[in-house]
Design a protein around this motif. Structure first.
Motif, PDB file in Angstrom:
ATOM      1  N   ASN A   6       0.822  -1.208   0.000  1.00 16.08           N
ATOM      2  CA  ASN A   6       0.000   0.000   0.000  1.00 16.08           C
ATOM      3  C   ASN A   6       0.860   1.263   0.000  1.00 16.08           C
ATOM      4  O   ASN A   6       0.393   2.336   0.353  1.00 16.08           O
ATOM      5  N   ASN A  30       1.642   1.319   4.069  1.00 18.34           N
ATOM      6  CA  ASN A  30       1.497   0.436   5.227  1.00 18.34           C
ATOM      7  C   ASN A  30       2.881   0.315   5.876  1.00 18.34           C
ATOM      8  O   ASN A  30       3.817   1.006   5.491  1.00 18.34           O
ATOM      9  N   LYS A 154      -4.235   2.295   5.690  1.00 13.38           N
ATOM     10  CA  LYS A 154      -5.573   2.535   5.157  1.00 13.38           C
ATOM     11  C   LYS A 154      -6.463   3.393   6.063  1.00 13.38           C
ATOM     12  O   LYS A 154      -7.250   4.189   5.573  1.00 13.38           O
ATOM     13  N   GLY A 158      -4.999   6.681   5.988  1.00 10.64           N
ATOM     14  CA  GLY A 158      -6.049   7.159   5.092  1.00 10.64           C
ATOM     15  C   GLY A 158      -6.592   8.511   5.504  1.00 10.64           C
ATOM     16  O   GLY A 158      -6.791   9.399   4.666  1.00 10.64           O
ATOM     17  N   SER A 182      -7.176   1.944  -1.277  1.00 11.68           N
ATOM     18  CA  SER A 182      -6.639   0.873  -0.427  1.00 11.68           C
ATOM     19  C   SER A 182      -7.355  -0.453  -0.684  1.00 11.68           C
ATOM     20  O   SER A 182      -6.794  -1.520  -0.438  1.00 11.68           O
ATOM     21  N   ASN A 183      -8.577  -0.394  -1.198  1.00 11.97           N
ATOM     22  CA  ASN A 183      -9.288  -1.623  -1.536  1.00 11.97           C
ATOM     23  C   ASN A 183      -8.653  -2.328  -2.729  1.00 11.97           C
ATOM     24  O   ASN A 183      -8.810  -3.536  -2.901  1.00 11.97           O
ATOM     25  N   TYR A 186      -4.469  -2.847  -1.008  1.00 15.48           N
ATOM     26  CA  TYR A 186      -4.296  -3.643   0.215  1.00 15.48           C
ATOM     27  C   TYR A 186      -5.223  -4.849   0.269  1.00 15.48           C
ATOM     28  O   TYR A 186      -4.857  -5.901   0.760  1.00 15.48           O
ATOM     29  N   SER A 190     -11.189  -3.215   2.476  1.00 11.45           N
ATOM     30  CA  SER A 190     -10.266  -2.719   3.499  1.00 11.45           C
ATOM     31  C   SER A 190     -10.790  -1.437   4.120  1.00 11.45           C
ATOM     32  O   SER A 190     -10.584  -1.173   5.311  1.00 11.45           O
ATOM     33  N   VAL A 191     -11.428  -0.613   3.300  1.00 15.29           N
ATOM     34  CA  VAL A 191     -12.003   0.649   3.765  1.00 15.29           C
ATOM     35  C   VAL A 191     -13.357   0.857   3.107  1.00 15.29           C
ATOM     36  O   VAL A 191     -13.637   0.290   2.045  1.00 15.29           O
TER      37      VAL A 191
END
Length: 235
Positions: A6, A30, A154, A158, A182-183, A186, A190-191
């Motif tokens: 990420n 990350n 994230k 984020g 991030s989806n 990661y 994820s978010v």
């Protein structure tokens, strides 16, 4: 990077007034615990000289960052109890506002609460102030780059990226798209957008405007805001 999937540039976006956010100066990621030497060499090649770690002490101890030689390592712990934890009305209201989500998803409830607390918790406000001040200090060196990160890059990261991009004048839809990326990088789900929406809602509830959040909530100086804009915006 394969060992920090990420890790991505925070720049490259158009602002509402027609500027661009410069690339190659601020990254989001990350954790950097799994980097190998080739990764560190790549970071050194882009002149990464500041690493801002948003993780708590347990995370930092269990998975310490690997950073390029000579880079400044800065801790900006959102859960640093010495900076103050949420209490009273802010905590109570955040809990109350999260309760309806329990009917749909406990994950939603937990995350919406967490995102609201990232806005109003004293420790979180201090962490984001320190993060942005650190990035600004690096920009003053005319060239070196910074990265800020948490564990997955994230949630804490984020919101940090959303704050930075919004401060620079990037529109809400673009900020949301960067958050939701991030989806892709990661992992799926994820978010969720309503988590970010909860944070922005808390900004408006607590401070009345984003600018008031930056100036009063985070306590960023005029010099820091000016440095971020001068260093990161271009025609």
């Amino acid at each position: 990077m394969a060992n920090a999937r990420n890790f991505r540039d925070a720049g490259g976006y158009r602002t509402a007034d027609g500027h661009w956010v410069r690339m190659g100066l601020v990254y989001r990621s990350n954790n950097l615990h799994s980097l190998v030497q080739s990764d560190l060499d790549a970071l050194a090649a882009v002149r990464l000289t500041r690493v801002v770690d948003l993780r708590n002490v347990m995370e930092r101890t269990e998975d310490p960052d690997k950073v390029p030689a000579g880079a400044t390592y800065q801790v900006a712990d959102l859960l640093d109890v010495t900076k103050g934890l949420p209490s009273g009305g802010d905590l109570g209201l955040a809990l109350l506002l999260a309760l309806p989500s329990l009917l749909d998803s406990s994950k939603d409830a937990q995350q919406q609460l967490g995102y609201r607390l990232m806005v109003n918790a004293p420790s979180a406000r201090a962490a984001y102030r320190d993060m942005l001040t650190g990035v600004a200090a690096t920009l003053k060196q005319n060239g070196p780059a910074s990265v800020f990160h948490c564990t997955a890059g994230k949630d804490r990261t984020g919101w940090g990226a959303a704050v930075l991009l919004t401060l620079l004048g990037v529109d809400r839809a673009t900020v949301t798209a960067d958050f939701l990326a991030s989806n892709t990088y990661y992992g799926a789900d994820s978010v969720r957008q309503n988590w970010l929406d909860a944070a922005f809602d808390e900004v408006n509830r607590k401070y009345g405007s984003f600018d008031a959040y930056v100036r009063t909530g985070l306590g960023l100086s005029d010099d820091t805001v000016a440095t971020l804009k001068a260093g990161l915006l271009t025609d």
